[in-house]
Design a protein around this motif. Structure first.
Motif, PDB file in Angstrom:
ATOM      1  N   ILE A 290      25.465  15.285   2.967  1.00 30.23           N
ATOM      2  CA  ILE A 290      26.785  14.722   3.741  1.00 30.23           C
ATOM      3  C   ILE A 290      27.149  13.409   3.157  1.00 30.23           C
ATOM      4  N   VAL A 291      28.382  13.111   2.873  1.00 29.96           N
ATOM      5  CA  VAL A 291      28.860  11.879   2.351  1.00 29.96           C
ATOM      6  C   VAL A 291      29.754  11.218   3.334  1.00 29.96           C
ATOM      7  N   PHE A 292      29.585   9.983   3.484  1.00 28.16           N
ATOM      8  CA  PHE A 292      30.578   8.889   4.272  1.00 28.16           C
ATOM      9  C   PHE A 292      31.544   8.071   3.393  1.00 28.16           C
ATOM     10  N   ALA A 293      32.744   8.527   3.351  1.00 27.93           N
ATOM     11  CA  ALA A 293      33.527   7.877   2.634  1.00 27.93           C
ATOM     12  C   ALA A 293      34.632   7.065   3.122  1.00 27.93           C
ATOM     13  N   PRO A 294      34.991   5.859   2.682  1.00 25.81           N
ATOM     14  CA  PRO A 294      36.042   5.014   3.139  1.00 25.81           C
ATOM     15  C   PRO A 294      37.166   5.745   3.212  1.00 25.81           C
ATOM     16  N   GLN A 295      37.994   5.827   4.482  1.00 29.64           N
ATOM     17  CA  GLN A 295      39.427   6.321   4.703  1.00 29.64           C
ATOM     18  C   GLN A 295      40.329   5.217   5.227  1.00 29.64           C
TER      19      GLN A 295
ATOM     20  N   GLU B  72      47.403   1.121   8.253  1.00 29.03           N
ATOM     21  CA  GLU B  72      46.729   2.325   8.518  1.00 29.03           C
ATOM     22  C   GLU B  72      45.216   1.899   9.050  1.00 29.03           C
ATOM     23  N   LYS B  73      44.730   2.724  10.259  1.00 36.73           N
ATOM     24  CA  LYS B  73      43.508   2.185  10.849  1.00 36.73           C
ATOM     25  C   LYS B  73      42.308   2.427   9.782  1.00 36.73           C
ATOM     26  N   ARG B  74      41.604   1.304   9.709  1.00 39.02           N
ATOM     27  CA  ARG B  74      40.571   1.094   8.747  1.00 39.02           C
ATOM     28  C   ARG B  74      39.246   2.106   9.253  1.00 39.02           C
ATOM     29  N   GLY B  75      38.713   2.991   8.494  1.00 35.25           N
ATOM     30  CA  GLY B  75      37.671   3.610   8.893  1.00 35.25           C
ATOM     31  C   GLY B  75      36.816   4.383   7.778  1.00 35.25           C
ATOM     32  N   TYR B  76      35.938   5.242   8.224  1.00 37.13           N
ATOM     33  CA  TYR B  76      34.989   5.871   7.237  1.00 37.13           C
ATOM     34  C   TYR B  76      35.130   7.498   7.842  1.00 37.13           C
ATOM     35  N   ARG B  77      35.173   8.111   6.872  1.00 38.99           N
ATOM     36  CA  ARG B  77      35.550   9.693   7.332  1.00 38.99           C
ATOM     37  C   ARG B  77      33.802  10.446   6.664  1.00 38.99           C
ATOM     38  N   MET B  78      33.794  11.489   7.327  1.00 41.69           N
ATOM     39  CA  MET B  78      32.488  12.325   7.189  1.00 41.69           C
ATOM     40  C   MET B  78      32.885  13.254   6.391  1.00 41.69           C
ATOM     41  N   VAL B  79      32.322  13.661   5.364  1.00 43.31           N
ATOM     42  CA  VAL B  79      32.682  14.943   4.260  1.00 43.31           C
ATOM     43  C   VAL B  79      31.364  15.513   4.207  1.00 43.31           C
ATOM     44  N   PRO B  80      31.504  16.934   4.653  1.00 44.87           N
ATOM     45  CA  PRO B  80      30.422  17.822   4.837  1.00 44.87           C
ATOM     46  C   PRO B  80      29.836  18.260   3.153  1.00 44.87           C
ATOM     47  N   GLY B  81      28.733  17.997   2.851  1.00 46.50           N
ATOM     48  CA  GLY B  81      28.346  18.417   1.598  1.00 46.50           C
ATOM     49  C   GLY B  81      27.906  19.721   1.366  1.00 46.50           C
TER      50      GLY B  81
END
Length: 777
Positions: free
Chosen positions: A717-722, A612-621
């Motif tokens: 906002i949260v930036f979380a590993p995806q 799976e492509k390594r990334g960070y997702r943006m999670v609205p808070g």
């Protein structure tokens, strides 16, 4: 303010007040003075050596002074007058700041064996002495100053067509422009002071006249495109909480150019009426048509943030409230000289500018880069109302140099006891100004375990296992008090490899006089005061470098589809969810999807062990909003960055900022037009930046008195590993408990070598020493 916590000169030296001293920029301000310690709460943070010299660091005090001397030298050809002696028709330095270092120059150095990038100063000069007066930005470098140092126009970072130049009419409205308009304002008010005294018990005889007992203030913008200039003057009763005592009286002046003799009165507004001349206003008053229906109070004690004993007493409130303390000692490390921090796998550098405040660079987790840059770009507010103050008020706080308003933090209240308290500094004139203890660094309990589960059941298997992993985060915090609002900026680096950005707003409302027929703009909040409804929008930049600079913005949409399943034929066709994944092809602005049914993730082409492509997702808070008004004449083109939740662009050295600090007065012809960033360039497999907005629609209320409450005026906002990792980043945390419950056996647990602390913590009031804010070192 020096306390028992570690007060260090992280961003400047808190040296004695002397004239232009030869000081070490990173000199330690003090050591803790009280050796009575418990559990390491007040211990200094362990030190660490940064892997490289900080290429984003501020220019030094010595460089500031040298740049000042260079631009004032006759051979520079700038023909400068000292600001203390300058007038509108002179050329003078408005400010010196650190110019950003181009990313293209930094990466070869920070990632390899490339040379350390040269430092440059950013110099803003108000050139009122030119035939066409302008505000012009310059870049001065390389630094330190040598015969090779040059002075060049700073044009390449602006796309409005005039480079670093801003027309005089749209330039920053400094004290000299205010003084130039005061003669006209005083003459207008001199003709009607008898009326204002009768109506409001106040008069204006000039800004320096001791008889003046009404405060004159002006909002922005003051121009549309630089071809005209106006000043909308609101009046308040002076005092510590004057923002809450507005008067229903406004004067609007037309003030184009550098010749005050050509300034004219546009009109007077009161009682929801406009009067084009003083004569019209006096005639209406003499006819009994003007009244002060809801008199404003001069008593401002109700607006102070002190104890209000008339509200009663809460039982047990004489006890100290719960505190968050680093009871096991500090678990983060700091390189004071290089402004570098490490914590539980995280590492990053800090920088600071007067226009943007705190910035973070080279953010890595376990040695792999997540972001190149995380920084504030703008803090804006737009008001609503049917009177001149609220109707056309828009603030861009970079205009006021937001970094210069970071104030001293109160230990134990703004930040926990024992936090590492740091100074900040910025150039001021030909020296460097220090704000003591304006930044704090601390680790805090998250208030919940990072992960937790109970496995098995005593009823079914005769045993159970409970795993609970301690949640915590390293917090970096500062508060900027910009006029009436205290913005609290908090950046949290969690142990699970996620980053949380949060902003809160407290402070005084910029309120309006109460109008009984204008409840659609806000409620009545005091005898003669109405809470003006407004938007707060704060733009941030997240320059993602997931492992490298070849990233894409992946969009995963949750879609509802119709489906049938042969093993349930009786259901026929029914609704089901599925995921549809795509990649954004071009630069664009966009919003969070309704019901959050799209996940936005910055990904690398590199994959984890599962492919799976390594990334960070943006999670609205909390409260992820954008500007409400799309077509206001006051935010037409210079506030494009505020009008969507998100945007993605390709990174260029020529596009380091979303906004220009002087854009507020150019809504129709911005110096930096964010809309021009979106020119069809690909963001698939490119070096990309995400621009995101936090903020709140401020539905004003009586509970905004005396000040707005941080508890609900918040956005995050949260930036979380995806798929950035192969598994959750909690397995290697020793702060956990593994509880074993066997039928008929005593409860047992494993602490993995981290026992509970056994100590008695004693907290004391900090010893305070406030340094003068206008001190220049």
């Amino acid at each position: 303010m020096l306390t028992r916590s570690l007060a260090v000169a992280f961003l400047a030296a808190a040296a004695p007040v002397v004239a232009r001293p030869d000081i070490s920029f990173w000199k330690r301000a003090m050591s803790p003075t009280n050796d009575t310690r418990s559990c390491g709460v007040y211990d200094s943070a362990p030190t660490v050596k940064a892997p490289k010299v900080n290429p984003w660091a501020q220019i030094s005090p010595a460089d500031v002074t040298a740049v000042w001397d260079l631009v004032h030298a006759p051979e520079s050809g700038l023909n400068l007058t000292h600001p203390d002696k300058a007038t509108l028709t002179d050329n003078y330095v408005y400010f010196i700041d650190t110019l950003h270092t181009n990313k293209s120059a930094v990466l070869p150095y920070i990632d390899g064996d490339g040379p350390q990038p040269a430092k440059y100063a950013r110099v803003v000069i108000f050139e009122g002495g030119k035939e066409e007066p302008v505000s012009q930005e310059y870049m001065v470098g390389p630094l330190p100053v040598t015969p090779e140092t040059s002075i060049q126009k700073l044009d390449y970072i602006f796309n409005g067509g005039k480079g670093g130049a801003v027309p005089f009419n749209a330039r920053y409205f400094d004290g000299k422009r205010s003084q130039a308009t005061d003669a006209l304002l005083t003459s207008v008010m001199a003709e009607i002071n008898d009326i204002t005294i009768a109506l409001f018990g106040g008069a204006y005889y000039g800004s320096g006249d001791k008889r003046t007992n009404m405060t004159a203030a002006s909002p922005t913008p003051v121009s549309y495109d630089g071809t005209q200039a106006f000043r909308t003057i609101m009046f308040r009763y002076p005092g510590l909480s004057s923002y809450l005592t507005p008067i229903d009286f406004y004067v609007i002046l037309d003030i184009p150019g550098t010749d005050p003799s050509k300034y004219t009165l546009r009109g007077i507004v009161t009682n929801e009426r406009f009067f084009a001349t003083v004569a019209e206003f006096r005639a209406a008053y003499d006819a009994g048509e003007i009244k002060n229906e809801f008199p404003q109070t001069r008593d401002q004690t109700w607006g102070l943030l002190d104890l209000k004993e008339d509200m009663g007493v809460r039982d047990l409130d004489d006890r100290l409230a719960p505190q968050s303390i680093e009871i096991g000692g500090k678990r983060y490390k700091v390189d004071v000289e290089q402004q570098y921090v490490e914590f539980m796998g995280w590492s990053f550098y800090l920088s600071f500018t007067r226009t943007l405040g705190l910035m973070m660079f080279d953010i890595k987790f376990k040695g792999e880069r997540v972001m190149y840059e995380l920084s504030l770009q703008e803090a804006a507010a737009q008001y609503a109302g049917f009177q001149p103050k609220a109707a056309n008020t828009v603030y861009h706080d970079t205009y006021y140099s937001i970094g210069t308003y970071s104030s001293t933090l109160v230990e134990g209240y703004d930040c926990p006891f024992g936090a590492t308290m740091l100074n900040i500094s910025f150039p001021e004139g030909n020296g460097t100004q220090v704000h003591p203890q304006a930044l704090c660094l601390y680790e805090a309990d998250s208030g919940f375990p990072v992960s937790r589960h109970r496995t098995g059941s005593g009823n079914d298997y005769g045993f159970s296992r409970i795993g609970s992993v301690k949640g915590s985060a390293l917090h970096l915090r500062h508060i900027a008090t910009i006029g009436n609002y205290d913005y609290m900026f908090n950046y949290a680096f969690h142990v699970d490899a996620s980053i949380e950005v949060e902003v809160r707003a407290s402070g005084y409302l910029q309120s309006s006089p109460y109008y009984k027929n204008q409840s659609n703009f806000g409620p009545r909040i005091y005898e003669g005061t109405q809470g003006s409804f407004h938007d707060h929008i704060l733009t941030f930049k997240a320059d993602f470098d997931i492992l490298d600079t070849k990233n894409s913005l992946q969009v995963t949409e949750l879609k509802v589809v119709n489906q049938s399943q042969p093993w349930f034929p009786e259901l026929g066709v029914f609704e089901q969810m599925e995921l549809e994944t795509s990649v954004m092809a071009e630069e664009q602005q966009f919003n969070w999807a309704p019901n959050n049914q799209k996940m936005y993730c910055v990904v690398s082409d590199k994959t984890n062990i599962w492919g799976e492509k390594r990334g960070y997702r943006m999670v609205p808070g909390k409260s992820n909003v954008h500007l409400s008004i799309m077509n206001s004449p006051f935010t037409r083109d210079q506030s494009t960055l505020l009008k969507t939740n998100l945007a993605v662009t390709k990174v260029h050295d020529s596009e380091p900022y979303a906004n220009s600090w002087q854009n507020i007065n150019l809504p129709w012809a911005p110096q930096q037009d964010f809309g021009k960033f979106f020119d069809g360039e690909s963001v698939d497999g490119e070096d990309l930046a995400v621009w995101f907005n936090l903020g709140m629609h401020h539905f004003t209320r009586a509970e905004d008195i005396p000040v707005t409450l941080y508890s609900e005026a918040v956005s995050s906002i949260v930036f979380a590993p995806q798929n950035f990792f192969d598994r959750a980043q909690d397995g290697d945390l020793r702060n956990r408990r593994w509880v074993v419950a066997e039928a008929g056996e005593p409860l047992a647990y494993e602490d993995y070598g981290v026992p509970l602390a056994d100590c008695n913590v004693k907290l004391e009031e900090p010893v305070t020493k406030i340094l003068p804010w206008d001190t220049v070192y």
